[in-house]
Design a protein around this motif. Structure first.
Motif, mmCIF file in Angstrom:
data_model
loop_
_atom_site.group_PDB
_atom_site.id
_atom_site.type_symbol
_atom_site.label_atom_id
_atom_site.label_comp_id
_atom_site.label_asym_id
_atom_site.label_seq_id
_atom_site.Cartn_x
_atom_site.Cartn_y
_atom_site.Cartn_z
ATOM 1 N N GLY A 10 0.826 -1.202 0.000
ATOM 2 C CA GLY A 10 0.000 0.000 0.000
ATOM 3 C C GLY A 10 0.857 1.247 0.000
ATOM 4 N N ASN A 11 0.222 2.381 0.239
ATOM 5 C CA ASN A 11 0.953 3.644 0.269
ATOM 6 C C ASN A 11 1.946 3.658 1.422
ATOM 7 O OD1 ASN A 11 -0.347 4.792 -1.966
ATOM 8 N ND2 ASN A 11 -2.052 5.518 -0.711
ATOM 9 N N VAL A 12 3.106 4.238 1.174
ATOM 10 C CA VAL A 12 4.189 4.266 2.166
ATOM 11 C C VAL A 12 3.995 5.452 3.104
ATOM 12 C CG1 VAL A 12 6.680 4.440 2.491
ATOM 13 C CG2 VAL A 12 5.752 3.159 0.550
ATOM 14 N N GLU A 13 4.123 5.201 4.395
ATOM 15 C CA GLU A 13 3.923 6.247 5.398
ATOM 16 C C GLU A 13 5.227 6.791 5.951
ATOM 17 O OE1 GLU A 13 1.470 4.480 8.383
ATOM 18 O OE2 GLU A 13 -0.261 4.225 7.036
ATOM 19 N N ARG A 14 6.270 5.981 5.945
ATOM 20 C CA ARG A 14 7.496 6.330 6.667
ATOM 21 C C ARG A 14 8.529 7.054 5.805
ATOM 22 N NH1 ARG A 14 11.700 3.110 7.549
ATOM 23 N NH2 ARG A 14 10.585 1.350 6.642
ATOM 24 N N ILE A 15 8.391 6.969 4.472
ATOM 25 C CA ILE A 15 9.388 7.526 3.567
ATOM 26 C C ILE A 15 8.694 8.436 2.562
ATOM 27 C CG2 ILE A 15 11.088 6.955 1.767
ATOM 28 C CD1 ILE A 15 11.499 4.279 3.236
ATOM 29 N N GLU A 16 9.294 9.574 2.269
ATOM 30 C CA GLU A 16 8.770 10.480 1.252
ATOM 31 C C GLU A 16 8.976 9.866 -0.126
ATOM 32 O OE1 GLU A 16 7.156 12.956 -1.007
ATOM 33 O OE2 GLU A 16 7.066 13.444 1.143
ATOM 34 N N MET A 17 7.881 9.615 -0.855
ATOM 35 C CA MET A 17 7.942 8.876 -2.113
ATOM 36 C C MET A 17 7.656 9.735 -3.347
ATOM 37 S SD MET A 17 8.528 5.615 -1.250
ATOM 38 C CE MET A 17 7.850 4.555 -2.533
ATOM 39 N N SER A 18 7.461 11.031 -3.178
ATOM 40 C CA SER A 18 7.002 11.859 -4.290
ATOM 41 C C SER A 18 7.978 11.906 -5.459
ATOM 42 C CB SER A 18 6.700 13.280 -3.805
ATOM 43 O OG SER A 18 7.870 13.869 -3.239
ATOM 44 N N ASN A 19 9.252 11.665 -5.214
ATOM 45 C CA ASN A 19 10.239 11.729 -6.297
ATOM 46 C C ASN A 19 10.424 10.406 -7.035
ATOM 47 O OD1 ASN A 19 10.886 14.452 -5.857
ATOM 48 N ND2 ASN A 19 12.317 13.916 -4.209
ATOM 49 N N PHE A 20 9.678 9.382 -6.620
ATOM 50 C CA PHE A 20 9.863 8.066 -7.212
ATOM 51 C C PHE A 20 8.723 7.713 -8.175
ATOM 52 C CE2 PHE A 20 12.018 7.530 -2.973
ATOM 53 C CZ PHE A 20 13.307 7.607 -3.481
ATOM 54 N N ARG A 21 8.985 6.699 -8.975
ATOM 55 C CA ARG A 21 8.021 6.251 -9.975
ATOM 56 C C ARG A 21 6.775 5.655 -9.331
ATOM 57 N NH1 ARG A 21 7.660 1.257 -13.462
ATOM 58 N NH2 ARG A 21 6.647 1.915 -15.385
ATOM 59 N N THR A 22 6.901 5.232 -8.099
ATOM 60 C CA THR A 22 5.784 4.611 -7.394
ATOM 61 C C THR A 22 5.652 5.200 -6.001
ATOM 62 O OG1 THR A 22 4.841 2.493 -6.695
ATOM 63 C CG2 THR A 22 7.220 2.749 -6.453
ATOM 64 N N GLN A 23 4.468 5.120 -5.450
ATOM 65 C CA GLN A 23 4.222 5.564 -4.070
ATOM 66 C C GLN A 23 3.852 4.391 -3.165
ATOM 67 O OE1 GLN A 23 3.216 7.963 -6.704
ATOM 68 N NE2 GLN A 23 5.240 8.603 -5.991
ATOM 69 N N ILE A 24 3.993 3.171 -3.673
ATOM 70 C CA ILE A 24 3.579 1.995 -2.910
ATOM 71 C C ILE A 24 4.759 1.094 -2.577
ATOM 72 C CG2 ILE A 24 1.235 2.004 -3.832
ATOM 73 C CD1 ILE A 24 2.096 -0.263 -5.744
ATOM 74 N N ALA A 25 4.596 0.313 -1.518
ATOM 75 C CA ALA A 25 5.603 -0.670 -1.106
ATOM 76 C C ALA A 25 4.963 -1.617 -0.104
ATOM 77 C CB ALA A 25 6.824 0.010 -0.495
ATOM 78 N N GLY A 26 5.675 -2.681 0.221
ATOM 79 C CA GLY A 26 5.241 -3.591 1.269
ATOM 80 C C GLY A 26 5.856 -3.136 2.577
ATOM 81 N N GLU A 27 5.189 -2.223 3.244
ATOM 82 C CA GLU A 27 5.731 -1.603 4.458
ATOM 83 C C GLU A 27 5.188 -2.284 5.709
ATOM 84 O OE1 GLU A 27 6.391 2.939 6.115
ATOM 85 O OE2 GLU A 27 4.570 2.498 4.994
ATOM 86 N N VAL A 28 6.061 -2.562 6.658
ATOM 87 C CA VAL A 28 5.660 -3.076 7.969
ATOM 88 C C VAL A 28 5.253 -1.879 8.812
ATOM 89 C CG1 VAL A 28 6.460 -4.219 10.066
ATOM 90 C CG2 VAL A 28 7.116 -5.124 7.833
ATOM 91 N N LYS A 29 3.964 -1.771 9.091
ATOM 92 C CA LYS A 29 3.451 -0.552 9.722
ATOM 93 C C LYS A 29 3.242 -0.733 11.216
ATOM 94 C CE LYS A 29 1.634 1.248 5.422
ATOM 95 N NZ LYS A 29 0.484 1.648 4.615
ATOM 96 N N ILE A 30 4.288 -1.196 11.865
ATOM 97 C CA ILE A 30 4.330 -1.200 13.319
ATOM 98 C C ILE A 30 5.620 -0.520 13.721
ATOM 99 C CG2 ILE A 30 2.905 -3.251 13.667
ATOM 100 C CD1 ILE A 30 5.425 -4.908 13.955
ATOM 101 N N SER A 31 5.645 0.031 14.907
ATOM 102 C CA SER A 31 6.842 0.742 15.368
ATOM 103 C C SER A 31 7.552 -0.081 16.430
ATOM 104 C CB SER A 31 6.468 2.121 15.930
ATOM 105 O OG SER A 31 5.563 1.987 17.008
ATOM 106 N N PHE A 32 8.836 0.213 16.599
ATOM 107 C CA PHE A 32 9.670 -0.507 17.565
ATOM 108 C C PHE A 32 10.404 0.505 18.443
ATOM 109 C CE2 PHE A 32 9.747 -2.331 13.311
ATOM 110 C CZ PHE A 32 9.169 -3.570 13.515
ATOM 111 N N PRO A 33 9.692 1.389 19.173
ATOM 112 C CA PRO A 33 10.390 2.493 19.851
ATOM 113 C C PRO A 33 11.415 2.054 20.884
ATOM 114 C CG PRO A 33 8.099 2.333 20.565
ATOM 115 C CD PRO A 33 8.243 1.445 19.385
#
Length: 414
Positions: free
Chosen positions: A38-61
């Motif tokens: 889905g859409n990537v939340e952690r990295i700015e993707m506007s300069n890339f050909r795609t805005q999607i990736a397989g992102e693990v959307k949990i944090s490890f503080p």
């Protein structure tokens, strides 16, 4: 094939994947054909050909602070904790085994997330301070320390074949009698560095990962980790461990062709699969399922199915084939580990994971038994997992069902 080798079994499994943050949710996602892309939340993707990736959307503080904010280590430690609980052992047990317990770990970007941050800072400030390069050498030590490993530690960085190669290396340590337990697996983070690299190759898809589909238009990057506990068969029986599957063979090879493109004739892939079959003492028609490398690029998918056709001949069209990258994206150095986790679950629980996004196979692929959309319930006695990488690195692991292994000398294991 070795004479009278020690048998090697899987007794623990931990997974952190884009479509499942533990073993059971990952399993359910595979059953349902659920994607984590889905859409990537952690990295700015506007300069890339795609805005999607397989992102693990949990944090490890807390864990991230402990491990200097290295996401590679954080994901690996979550998977390790689950694998330990699943197997019924812990770091104290591993430490007590001394040199009889080791680790074989894979990554392609371990330490690079911090490396690139430092590099950008130093370029901006025109400074040269290379101390951060030491991060590249110590990521596996963080994980080994958490695991209590006092035996041999191997770090494999053979690009996208690393996770599969690491399993083969750990498998060898046990069957050659050098260890009783091996912690094996891989972890790789989603980074701006990796996305930029594939963007520059024009290989990223803006629409999704669609392996083997006539409309495939590139790969999707993913991230995650998977760790296995491998054991000497007799060692596992003595402690009453649950046995998921038996690792029975692997093969490693190289295309010697191009730094980023696979040999279109599939030379390395063919050699790796043939080596794995020979190592496992199997005939081609013994294999029920292949978890394909299946990146969704025009060149790779065609090469891989041509290679499967060459290796398996008349049986090639009967084997169930799928690419779980359709649901996770391409998790780079962790891809082989996550895909082997899919194979372990498929063999143990009797199903074939789907190529979830496959709608219409390319015309050349129509005769293959490509599993589409949703999983198929089917007994699997033998499964093969393929990984093909940059630099021509190719790797293949074969495992078999463990039902007959769980009964010995009148003792029944769950």
């Amino acid at each position: 094939m070795l004479k009278n080798p020690i048998r090697v079994v899987v007794t623990g499994l931990g997974v952190v994947a884009p479509n499942g943050y533990d073993k059971e949710t990952f399993y359910q996602a595979l059953l349902d054909g659920k994607s984590g892309i889905g859409n990537v939340e952690r990295i700015e993707m506007s300069n890339f050909r795609t805005q999607i990736a397989g992102e693990v959307k949990i944090s490890f503080p807390e864990m991230a602070r402990e491990h200097n904010f290295d996401r590679t280590v954080s994901m690996a430690c979550v998977a390790l904790d689950e694998a330990f609980k699943d197997s019924g052992i812990d770091s104290t047990y591993i430490s007590g085994l001394g040199i009889r317990a080791g680790m074989s770990f894979a990554t392609s970007l371990g330490g690079n997330s911090r490396m690139m941050e430092h590099l950008k800072e130093e370029l901006d400030e025109r400074k040269i301070q290379p101390e951060w390069l030491t991060d590249l050498n110590f990521f596996s030590n963080y994980i080994a320390k958490n695991a209590g490993v006092k035996g041999a530690i191997n770090s494999t960085t053979s690009a996208c074949a690393a996770g599969t190669a690491a399993v083969g290396i750990g498998f060898d340590q046990i069957r050659l009698g050098r260890a009783d337990v091996m912690i094996v697996g891989g972890s790789d983070p989603l980074t701006e560095f990796s996305i930029a690299g594939f963007h520059s190759l024009r290989s990223l898809s803006p629409t999704g990962s669609k392996p083997f589909d006539e409309n495939r238009d590139g790969l999707v990057i993913g991230e995650g980790a998977s760790i296995f506990i491998l054991e000497n068969y007799d060692h596992a029986l003595e402690r009453g461990a649950h046995i998921y599957a038996e690792i029975i063979g692997y093969g490693l090879s190289n295309d010697a062709y191009h730094i980023t493109s696979p040999d279109p004739n599939g030379g390395g892939a063919i050699r790796a699969m043939k080596m794995a079959l020979q190592d496992a003492n199997l005939r081609p028609d013994d294999v029920d399922y292949i978890n394909a490398h299946g990146t969704s690029t025009l060149v790779n998918d065609k090469m891989e199915l041509n290679a499967i056709n060459e290796v398996f001949q008349d049986h090639a069209k009967k084997i169930s084939i799928s690419s779980t990258k359709s649901m996770t994206g391409h998790c780079l150095g962790a891809a082989g580990s996550i895909e082997l986790a899919a194979c372990v679950l498929a063999v143990e629980r009797g199903f074939v994971p789907p190529t979830a996004t496959l709608s219409k196979p390319e015309k050349d692929f129509e005769e293959f038994s490509l599993i589409k959309s949703k999983s198929v319930k089917k007994p699997i006695k033998v499964a093969m997992s393929n990984s093909f990488a940059f630099g021509g690195n190719t790797a293949c692991v074969i495992l078999k069902k463990a039902d007959e292994l769980n009964v010995r000398k009148g003792v029944q294991f769950d």
